[in-house]
Design a protein around this motif. Structure first.
Motif, mmCIF file in Angstrom:
data_model
loop_
_atom_site.group_PDB
_atom_site.id
_atom_site.type_symbol
_atom_site.label_atom_id
_atom_site.label_comp_id
_atom_site.label_asym_id
_atom_site.label_seq_id
_atom_site.Cartn_x
_atom_site.Cartn_y
_atom_site.Cartn_z
ATOM 1 N N ARG A 1 0.837 -1.210 0.000
ATOM 2 C CA ARG A 1 0.000 0.000 0.000
ATOM 3 C C ARG A 1 0.872 1.260 0.000
ATOM 4 O O ARG A 1 1.849 1.344 0.741
ATOM 5 C CB ARG A 1 -0.938 -0.009 1.211
ATOM 6 C CG ARG A 1 -2.071 -1.021 1.040
ATOM 7 C CD ARG A 1 -3.134 -0.846 2.092
ATOM 8 N NE ARG A 1 -2.625 -1.061 3.433
ATOM 9 C CZ ARG A 1 -2.810 -0.230 4.437
ATOM 10 N NH1 ARG A 1 -3.488 0.880 4.271
ATOM 11 N NH2 ARG A 1 -2.335 -0.520 5.635
ATOM 12 N N VAL B 1 0.428 4.113 1.165
ATOM 13 C CA VAL B 1 0.514 4.871 2.427
ATOM 14 C C VAL B 1 1.627 4.297 3.324
ATOM 15 O O VAL B 1 2.304 5.053 4.029
ATOM 16 C CB VAL B 1 -0.859 4.891 3.150
ATOM 17 C CG1 VAL B 1 -1.269 3.542 3.688
ATOM 18 C CG2 VAL B 1 -0.849 5.928 4.263
ATOM 19 N N LEU B 2 1.855 2.976 3.257
ATOM 20 C CA LEU B 2 2.915 2.391 4.089
ATOM 21 C C LEU B 2 4.289 2.860 3.588
ATOM 22 O O LEU B 2 5.186 3.143 4.388
ATOM 23 C CB LEU B 2 2.840 0.863 4.073
ATOM 24 C CG LEU B 2 1.555 0.238 4.637
ATOM 25 C CD1 LEU B 2 1.663 -1.277 4.666
ATOM 26 C CD2 LEU B 2 1.256 0.762 6.040
ATOM 27 N N ASN C 1 4.742 5.680 2.066
ATOM 28 C CA ASN C 1 4.821 7.092 2.459
ATOM 29 C C ASN C 1 5.191 7.253 3.934
ATOM 30 O O ASN C 1 5.901 8.203 4.295
ATOM 31 C CB ASN C 1 3.503 7.805 2.164
ATOM 32 C CG ASN C 1 3.397 8.201 0.693
ATOM 33 O OD1 ASN C 1 4.401 8.265 -0.015
ATOM 34 N ND2 ASN C 1 2.183 8.440 0.227
ATOM 35 N N VAL C 2 4.715 6.335 4.775
ATOM 36 C CA VAL C 2 5.117 6.376 6.189
ATOM 37 C C VAL C 2 6.633 6.206 6.264
ATOM 38 O O VAL C 2 7.325 6.972 6.953
ATOM 39 C CB VAL C 2 4.408 5.265 7.007
ATOM 40 C CG1 VAL C 2 5.024 5.153 8.403
ATOM 41 C CG2 VAL C 2 2.923 5.549 7.136
ATOM 42 N N LEU D 1 13.416 6.714 5.594
ATOM 43 C CA LEU D 1 14.060 5.410 5.463
ATOM 44 C C LEU D 1 14.891 5.364 4.180
ATOM 45 O O LEU D 1 14.453 5.861 3.139
ATOM 46 C CB LEU D 1 12.996 4.302 5.396
ATOM 47 C CG LEU D 1 12.642 3.596 6.702
ATOM 48 C CD1 LEU D 1 12.115 4.567 7.726
ATOM 49 C CD2 LEU D 1 11.636 2.495 6.444
ATOM 50 N N GLN E 1 16.487 0.011 4.233
ATOM 51 C CA GLN E 1 15.538 0.022 5.365
ATOM 52 C C GLN E 1 14.103 -0.097 4.854
ATOM 53 O O GLN E 1 13.294 -0.814 5.424
ATOM 54 C CB GLN E 1 15.688 1.322 6.151
ATOM 55 C CG GLN E 1 16.903 1.369 7.046
ATOM 56 C CD GLN E 1 17.001 2.719 7.732
ATOM 57 O OE1 GLN E 1 16.799 3.755 7.110
ATOM 58 N NE2 GLN E 1 17.305 2.706 9.013
ATOM 59 N N LYS F 1 12.186 -3.162 6.255
ATOM 60 C CA LYS F 1 11.213 -2.824 7.300
ATOM 61 C C LYS F 1 9.781 -2.718 6.777
ATOM 62 O O LYS F 1 8.844 -2.870 7.556
ATOM 63 C CB LYS F 1 11.584 -1.478 7.956
ATOM 64 C CG LYS F 1 12.958 -1.419 8.563
ATOM 65 C CD LYS F 1 12.992 -2.138 9.879
ATOM 66 C CE LYS F 1 14.346 -2.003 10.553
ATOM 67 N NZ LYS F 1 14.465 -2.848 11.744
ATOM 68 N N ILE F 2 9.600 -2.414 5.504
ATOM 69 C CA ILE F 2 8.239 -2.190 5.016
ATOM 70 C C ILE F 2 7.868 -3.097 3.833
ATOM 71 O O ILE F 2 6.931 -3.885 3.926
ATOM 72 C CB ILE F 2 8.020 -0.701 4.660
ATOM 73 C CG1 ILE F 2 8.095 0.122 5.951
ATOM 74 C CG2 ILE F 2 6.657 -0.487 3.982
ATOM 75 C CD1 ILE F 2 7.915 1.597 5.790
ATOM 76 N N PRO G 1 8.089 -7.183 4.584
ATOM 77 C CA PRO G 1 7.029 -7.681 5.486
ATOM 78 C C PRO G 1 5.633 -7.509 4.901
ATOM 79 O O PRO G 1 4.768 -8.363 5.085
ATOM 80 C CB PRO G 1 7.188 -6.822 6.749
ATOM 81 C CG PRO G 1 8.503 -6.181 6.661
ATOM 82 C CD PRO G 1 8.914 -6.133 5.233
ATOM 83 N N ALA G 2 5.418 -6.399 4.179
ATOM 84 C CA ALA G 2 4.089 -6.170 3.597
ATOM 85 C C ALA G 2 3.792 -7.201 2.510
ATOM 86 O O ALA G 2 2.644 -7.618 2.329
ATOM 87 C CB ALA G 2 3.998 -4.760 3.021
ATOM 88 N N ARG H 1 5.872 -13.763 10.198
ATOM 89 C CA ARG H 1 4.775 -12.792 10.317
ATOM 90 C C ARG H 1 3.684 -13.412 11.174
ATOM 91 O O ARG H 1 2.799 -14.104 10.657
ATOM 92 C CB ARG H 1 4.266 -12.438 8.927
ATOM 93 C CG ARG H 1 3.270 -11.324 8.977
ATOM 94 C CD ARG H 1 3.026 -10.738 7.612
ATOM 95 N NE ARG H 1 1.773 -9.995 7.680
ATOM 96 C CZ ARG H 1 1.475 -9.010 6.870
ATOM 97 N NH1 ARG H 1 2.289 -8.642 5.937
ATOM 98 N NH2 ARG H 1 0.326 -8.384 6.973
ATOM 99 N N PRO H 2 3.748 -13.171 12.505
ATOM 100 C CA PRO H 2 2.835 -13.843 13.424
ATOM 101 C C PRO H 2 1.350 -13.594 13.147
ATOM 102 O O PRO H 2 0.536 -14.449 13.379
ATOM 103 C CB PRO H 2 3.228 -13.295 14.797
ATOM 104 C CG PRO H 2 4.569 -12.689 14.617
ATOM 105 C CD PRO H 2 4.671 -12.276 13.191
ATOM 106 N N VAL H 3 1.015 -12.380 12.686
ATOM 107 C CA VAL H 3 -0.395 -12.075 12.440
ATOM 108 C C VAL H 3 -0.537 -11.371 11.105
ATOM 109 O O VAL H 3 0.284 -10.543 10.733
ATOM 110 C CB VAL H 3 -0.953 -11.159 13.561
ATOM 111 C CG1 VAL H 3 -2.207 -10.441 13.106
ATOM 112 C CG2 VAL H 3 -1.290 -11.992 14.790
ATOM 113 N N ASP H 4 -1.602 -11.732 10.359
ATOM 114 C CA ASP H 4 -1.865 -11.033 9.088
ATOM 115 C C ASP H 4 -2.876 -9.937 9.325
ATOM 116 O O ASP H 4 -3.846 -10.128 10.010
ATOM 117 C CB ASP H 4 -2.415 -12.006 8.047
ATOM 118 C CG ASP H 4 -1.312 -12.937 7.583
ATOM 119 O OD1 ASP H 4 -0.148 -12.532 7.639
ATOM 120 O OD2 ASP H 4 -1.630 -14.074 7.193
#
Lengths: 287, 257
Positions: B155, B157-158, B160-161, B167, B171, B175-176, B179-180, B254-257
C-alpha cells in the motif's frame, strides 16, 4: 468573533519571530492529458510555535497536495517550505506526518508500531520500548501494547499512527484528515484526545481537513481554501477558550464559527460540484 | 444455525469433521468396490491398501525412499525460495526487466516443463540433481510472480510512512516492503512447492530413479495396486510435511496477518 482577512493575517505572519512553519508562495501544477492543472496556486501562510492551524477546503482544492508538499513527499513545485528558519526539501525529521488512510503496520504489534521511528533512529531496545509506552499512554492505549492492528478498531489504529508519529518527536505534527474514515462520535472523541495531547505537548500542529466542526473544535486558526486552483481564501481566528473539549460543539460561538466557515466554503463546494458534473457530462459525450 | 456456529468455534470440531468426512469417503469407496460399482481390478479396496502398508514399509525401504524424495523436494523448494524471491525483487527494482520478462515468466508458469526431462537428463545425468532441477524449474515462476505482485501491491501509504521517517532504500525494503509482501510471497511459495513436488515425484517415476516416484512406478509395473496406492499415501505425507514447514516459517516471520 474576530475574523482576519488573508491579507492582514499574512502580513502579521510574515514577522520572522512569529513563524515556525513557513509556507511561502507554493505553486504546484500537474500535467494531465487535458493540459496542465494548477492544484495549488501561490499559497502562503505560517504556523506559530505551539499553534493548531487547520487547512479546510472542498474536495479538489489541493489540500492533500499541500500536505504532501509540506511533508516532502512530492517535489517539482514553486515556492519554499521553512521550519524554524531552515528551508526544508524532501521528508524532514522536523515534520511528522499522520495519514488519512490506515497506516499502521499490520505485522507489528502496537508497541512495535509506535517504537518504529525510534528503531530507525537506532535507539536501544529497552529505551525505545519505554518511550513507546509513554506515547501509547498519551493516546490512551495502555494495555493494548501487544495487540496487533487487526485486533483494534479504526479509531484505535489511528491513535496508534498518531502515537507512532509523536514518538519521532517532530517539531510539527502534520495530519491529513486523520479521522475521515471514522464515524462522527468517534471523530469527536478523538478530537478530544488530540486536544489533550496538543495541550500536554504544546505541539505545533497543521491539520488538513474538509470537516468544519472538526476544524473549529481543534484549531486556533482556520485557513479556508478556494476550489481549484487552491488559493488562500480567508484565515479565520478561532477565539474559543482553551482547554477545549467536544462539549464546545453545543456552544453558540461554535455554531457561529461553523456558519461563517460554511458561508465561505459553500460557494467553493458548489463550484467543485458543478465542475464535477460538467466533467461527467463531457466524459459522457466522448465516443 | 446458531448451534452450528457455536460448534465451529470449538477448535477440535472442524478437524473432527474433516477427518470424519475422509473416513466416510473411504467407507463409501470400500462399499462401492465390494458391491461391484467400481472395478476392483482398477481401484483397490481401501482395506487392501491399509493392509499393504506393512508390506510396503518392510519390503520396499519406504523410509529411505521417503527421505530421498523429501530431500529432493526440500532442495528444490529451498532453491525456488532463494532464487525466485531474488528474481522477484530484481524485477520489482528494475522496471525494464519486469516489462521485458514478466509475460514470458507467466507463460512459463503454465508450461508443462516436465516434458523437458530428456534435456535435463543430458545436462545433469540420471541423478537426484536432474530431479531437483526439474522441480526447481517447475516451481520457480509462481514464486517470482507472487514476489513481484506482493512488492508491487504494498500500500502506497505504508511506503509514504517510510518516506516520512526518511528510510533509506535498504531500510524501506527490510522494514516495510518485504514484510508487507510476505503473505503474497508465501502464496507463491505454496504454489511453487506444489509444482515442485509434482515434478519431483513425476520425474522419479519417468526416469525410474530415486524415491517414492520410482517405487510407484515399480509397484504399478508389478500390478501391485494396493502397494501403489500405499506409496501414493506417502507422497501425500511428504506434501503434508511441506505445508506444515511452510506454515511454521510464515508464522515465525509474520505472526499475524
Amino acid at each position: 468573533m474576530a475574523v482576519a482577512t488573508s491579507a492582514t493575517r499574512l502580513a502579521e505572519d510574515a514577522k520572522p519571530d512569529a513563524a515556525f512553519l513557513v509556507v511561502d508562495d507554493i505553486v504546484k501544477r500537474f500535467e494531465t492529458p487535458d493540459g496542465a492543472i494548477t492544484a495549488v496556486d501561490h499559497v502562503s501562510f505560517t504556523v506559530r510555535p505551539g499553534e493548531f492551524l487547520a487547512v479546510i477546503g472542498p474536495s479538489g482544492c489541493g489540500k492533500s497536495t499541500l500536505f504532501n508538499i509540506i511533508g516532502g513527499l512530492i517535489d517539482g513545485y514553486e515556492g519554499q517550505i521553512g521550519v524554524a528558519g531552515e528551508r526544508v526539501a524532501g521528508p524532514h525529521a522536523s515534520i511528522g506526518m499522520v495519514f488519512q488512510e490506515e497506516s499502521t503496520f499490520p505485522w507489528r504489534t502496537v508497541i512495535e508500531n509506535v517504537a518504529f521511528p525510534l528503531e530507525i533512529a537506532g535507539v536501544k531496545k529497552a529505551n525505545r520500548i519505554e518511550r513507546a509506552r509513554h506515547f501509547i499512554a498519551l493516546v490512551g492505549l495502555s494495555g493494548f501494547e501487544n495487540r496487533y492492528p487487526t485486533e483494534l478498531s479504526g479509531g484505535m489504529r489511528q491513535r496508534v499512527a498518531i502515537a507512532r508519529t509523536l514518538a519521532s518527536e517532530p517539531k510539527i505534527l502534520l495530519m491529513d484528515e486523520p479521522f475521515a474514515s471514522l464515524d462522527e462520535q468517534t471523530r469527536l472523541l478523538l478530537g478530544d484526545k488530540v486536544l489533550q495531547i496538543q495541550q500536554e505537548l504544546k505541539q505545533t500542529t497543521l491539520l488538513i481537513t474538509h470537516n468544519i466542526t472538526e476544524a473549529v473544535q481543534l484549531s486556533d486558526r482556520i485557513l479556508v481554501m478556494t476550489y481549484r486552483p487552491g488559493r488562500v481564501k480567508r484565515i479565520v481566528e478561532i477565539n474559543l477558550p482553551r482547554p477545549r473539549s467536544s462539549d464546545i460543539v453545543s456552544s453558540e460561538a461554535f455554531g457561529r464559527y461553523v456558519a461563517q466557515i460554511w458561508g465561505d466554503l459553500r460557494e467553493e463546494a458548489s463550484r467543485g460540484m458543478h465542475d464535477d458534473e460538467a466533467r461527467a457530462l463531457h466524459a459522457g459525450d466522448r465516443p | 444455525m446458531t448451534s452450528a456456529a457455536a460448534l465451529g468455534r470449538r477448535p477440535f470440531v472442524p478437524a473432527l469433521l474433516g477427518f470424519g468426512s475422509l473416513l466416510i469417503f473411504i467407507l463409501v469407496v470400500e462399499i462401492l468396490i465390494r458391491v461391484g460399482v467400481i472395478n476392483r481390478y482398477i481401484v483397490p479396496m481401501p482395506s487392501q491398501i491399509a493392509m499393504s502398508f506393512g508390506r510396503v514399509i518392510s519390503e520396499e525401504d519406504i523410509f529411505g525412499r521417503f527421505r530421498l524424495t523429501f530431500f529432493e523436494a526440500l532442495s528444490a523448494g529451498a532453491l525456488i525460495a532463494v532464487v525466485g524471491i531474488s528474481i522477484g525483487i530484481l524485477l520489482y527494482r528494475v522496471n525494464l526487466l519486469r516489462l521485458a520478462c514478466e509475460t514470458w515468466i507467466a507463460a512459463l508458469a503454465s508450461a508443462p516443463s516436465v516434458l523437458m526431462y530428456p534435456l535435463f537428463l543430458v545436462i545433469f545425468g540420471r541423478s537426484a540433481l536432474t530431479i531437483i532441477m526439474m522441480g526447481f524449474v517447475a516451481g520457480l515462476p509462481p514464486v517470482i510472480l507472487k514476489t513481484l505482485e506482493g512488492l508491487s501491491g504494498t500500500r502506497r501509504v505504508l511506503i509514504n510512512v517510510g518516506r516520512s521517517f526518511k528510510l533509506g532504500p535498504t531500510q524501506m525494503f527490510v522494514k516495510i516492503l518485504f514484510p508487507a509482501a510476505l503473505p503474497t510471497i508465501f502464496v507463491g511459495l505454496r504454489l511453487g512447492l506444489i509444482f515442485t513436488l509434482i515434478n519431483v515425484v513425476g520425474v522419479e517415476f519417468l526416469i525410474n530413479f530415486g524415491g517414492l516416484g520410482q517405487l510407484i512406478n515399480d509397484l504399478a509395473e508389478r500390478y501391485d495396486l494396493p502397494g501403489t496406492y500405499a506409496a501414493i499415501c506417502f507422497v501425500i505425507l511428504v506434501s503434508v510435511f511441506f505445508f506444515i514447514i511452510t506454515e511454521r516459517v510464515e508464522r515465525w516471520l509474520r505472526p499475524v496477518d
